[in-house]
Design an enzyme around this catalytic site. Structure first.
Site, PDB file in Angstrom:
ATOM      1  N   TYR A   1      45.240  75.850 -40.299  1.00  0.00           N
ATOM      2  CA  TYR A   1      44.616  77.006 -40.937  1.00  0.00           C
ATOM      3  C   TYR A   1      45.356  77.383 -42.212  1.00  0.00           C
ATOM      4  O   TYR A   1      46.579  77.440 -42.264  1.00  0.00           O
ATOM      5  CB  TYR A   1      44.492  78.190 -39.977  1.00  0.00           C
ATOM      6  CG  TYR A   1      45.710  78.579 -39.180  1.00  0.00           C
ATOM      7  CD1 TYR A   1      46.499  79.661 -39.565  1.00  0.00           C
ATOM      8  CD2 TYR A   1      46.046  77.883 -38.019  1.00  0.00           C
ATOM      9  CE1 TYR A   1      47.595  80.040 -38.812  1.00  0.00           C
ATOM     10  CE2 TYR A   1      47.148  78.253 -37.261  1.00  0.00           C
ATOM     11  CZ  TYR A   1      47.926  79.338 -37.668  1.00  0.00           C
ATOM     12  OH  TYR A   1      49.020  79.700 -36.923  1.00  0.00           O
TER      13      TYR A   1
ATOM     14  N   HIS B   1      43.468  87.632 -31.938  1.00  0.00           N
ATOM     15  CA  HIS B   1      44.299  88.269 -32.952  1.00  0.00           C
ATOM     16  C   HIS B   1      43.499  88.480 -34.227  1.00  0.00           C
ATOM     17  O   HIS B   1      42.829  87.568 -34.700  1.00  0.00           O
ATOM     18  CB  HIS B   1      45.517  87.388 -33.271  1.00  0.00           C
ATOM     19  CG  HIS B   1      46.273  86.932 -32.067  1.00  0.00           C
ATOM     20  ND1 HIS B   1      46.943  85.723 -32.021  1.00  0.00           N
ATOM     21  CD2 HIS B   1      46.471  87.518 -30.855  1.00  0.00           C
ATOM     22  CE1 HIS B   1      47.534  85.585 -30.842  1.00  0.00           C
ATOM     23  NE2 HIS B   1      47.256  86.655 -30.108  1.00  0.00           N
TER      24      HIS B   1
END
Length: 475
Positions: free
Chosen positions: A134, A71
């Site tokens: 993240y 992605h």
């Protein structure tokens, strides 16, 4: 834990521009361990620009072989592992020469990676109970543009530690396209304000008409509007160049002019600086020699005290202060601008050809600056990622008075330079019937700082000769 203790904080470059691996110091003993997962000051010191994270996400995977991706999102990510170990694969899905470039490595708690906007990322867990975190610098939006690549793409040819045929992959990930059918992520947008002005036209000539570059006039975007913060999806922008300004120096001394000058040169700049800071945008603002009073002995350095004389200079000085509040800012200070359209040089050339002998101010000293050179300097600062701050940008060479320049225009146009009479500023405006703004007598700006970045300012005299030669060809 599989990661080693005691590593030194280290930056490791990869073949994909902007994709950077960091070795992280992990401190521990029999009781457990500790690490600084994201430490702004230390990371920035190693050359990672503060990307302004706004969200922290955690992905937990309880089985070996869990595979996700590939992605590419329109934001930057800082990816690290809290527990366990992963194999990561990154593919550059941005427009440009490195489209399709691949990088793979393993991450454990002692390694992290910065993933820039548009680089596709994917992960395969190598241990049970693996969690990776993240940080991202934008919130998810259904309006954002994403790109995806099939995990099994033959061109990328990623060597997965555990074959894809042996792991569980979501149906959505299985359906992603091969590289040949991927829609590349375009660069962050560029917004040039003041597109119809002399500098705006020069910026268009320099930057071109790529799809991600917008040129806007006041009719296109009103920077004084109360809804400016929502007028664009600002996170999609990487650069704002403010070439718009109120430049009617004398008219600024009137009531209406004063209001318009403050709105365009100060309030609008403050609004743009806030937007730039809120969204991690680089902000370029064009300033003026009028922020000084012209009494300095020698060329003005960038850090000279601001001492504007009139309303125009005061508003430009206020705009400089406002622009400097944006973390990523370039203030390009210039003087005596000449570009496409009506200007001093064309006026003198016309007077020479019509047989009119002008009286020209001889006690104001400076250098001409051609808009093509300002546009080139702006592009240079942005492209080379020069340190943020204020930069003087003018033509180089010996300073001249307006009268000197007028005489040179006459000479280069094939006319007698002695037809130009030098007068003082006071003499020139003695018969004026309207408002007259005070002018700095010394407008010479020091060019050492911009030159130190590798940009070589063009010689003003040579630029003038070339400009007039082009004018002659057009005629």
């Amino acid at each position: 834990m599989s990661a080693a203790f005691g590593k030194k904080l280290e930056r490791i470059e990869t073949p994909i521009p902007g994709l950077v691996v960091f070795e992280l110091p992990v401190h521990g003993d029999s009781r457990g361990w500790f690490k600084e997962n994201w430490q702004r000051e230390k990371m920035v010191a190693l050359g990672l620009e503060d990307f302004g994270p706004v969200q922290n996400n955690i992905s937990f995977n309880d089985a070996v072989g869990t595979t996700r991706g590939i992605h590419a999102e329109p934001w930057d990510k800082w990816v690290s592992v809290a527990t366990g170990r992963i194999f990561g694969a990154w593919v550059d899905l941005r427009e440009g020469p490195t489209f399709g470039a691949v990088y793979t490595t393993e991450l454990d708690p002692s390694r992290a990676i910065f993933v820039p906007r548009g680089v596709g990322n994917s992960y395969q867990t190598l241990e049970t109970d693996t969690a990776y975190t993240y940080l991202v610098n934008d919130h998810w939006s259904p309006d954002a543009s994403y790109s995806f690549l099939n995990l099994a793409d033959e061109t990328a040819a990623i060597a997965w530690p555990i074959p894809l045929s042996e792991v569980e992959i979501s149906e959505k990930d299985k359906a992603h396209p091969r590289l040949a059918d991927v829609t590349p992520i375009p660069p962050r947008k560029v917004l040039v304000l003041g597109a119809s002005g002399q500098l705006g036209r020069a910026l268009r000539a320099r930057l071109g008409d790529a799809a991600h570059i917008e040129y806007a006039t006041r009719a296109d975007i009103d920077v004084s509007a109360t809804d400016l913060a929502s007028a664009r999806r600002w996170r999609d922008y990487g650069l704002i160049v403010n070439a718009a300004a109120y430049t009617a120096v004398d008219q600024a001394e009137t009531a209406d002019g004063r209001e318009q000058a403050w709105a365009a040169n100060a309030s609008a700049v403050a609004a743009l600086a806030r937007i730039a800071d809120d969204h991690g945008i680089t902000f370029v603002h064009v300033s003026s020699d009028y922020v000084f009073d012209g009494t300095h002995d020698g060329a003005y350095p960038e850090d000279a005290p601001l001492r504007p004389l009139g309303v125009y200079g005061q508003t430009k000085a206020a705009g400089d202060l406002a622009a400097s509040t944006a973390e990523r800012h370039y203030i390009v200070r210039t003087s005596w601008v000449i570009g496409e359209g009506g200007n001093f040089v064309r006026t003198m050339q016309s007077l020479a050809e019509r047989g009119i002998d002008p009286r020209v101010v001889g006690d104001q000293i400076g250098r001409l600056t051609f808009t093509s050179d300002i546009a080139a300097a702006i592009a240079h600062l942005v492209e080379t990622r020069a340190p943020y701050g204020v930069y003087n940008v003018t033509g180089s060479g010996d300073p001249r008075s307006w009268a000197d320049i007028a005489r040179e225009v006459f000479r280069l146009s094939g006319h007698d330079a002695d037809r130009v009479t030098a007068v003082s500023t006071d003499e020139y405006f003695a018969s004026a019937t309207g408002p007259v703004a005070p002018r700095p007598r010394n407008s010479v700006l020091d060019l050492a700082k911009i030159t130190a970045t590798g940009f070589v300012p063009a010689d003003a005299d040579e630029s003038l000769a070339a400009y007039l030669a082009v004018e002659e060809e057009i005629r």
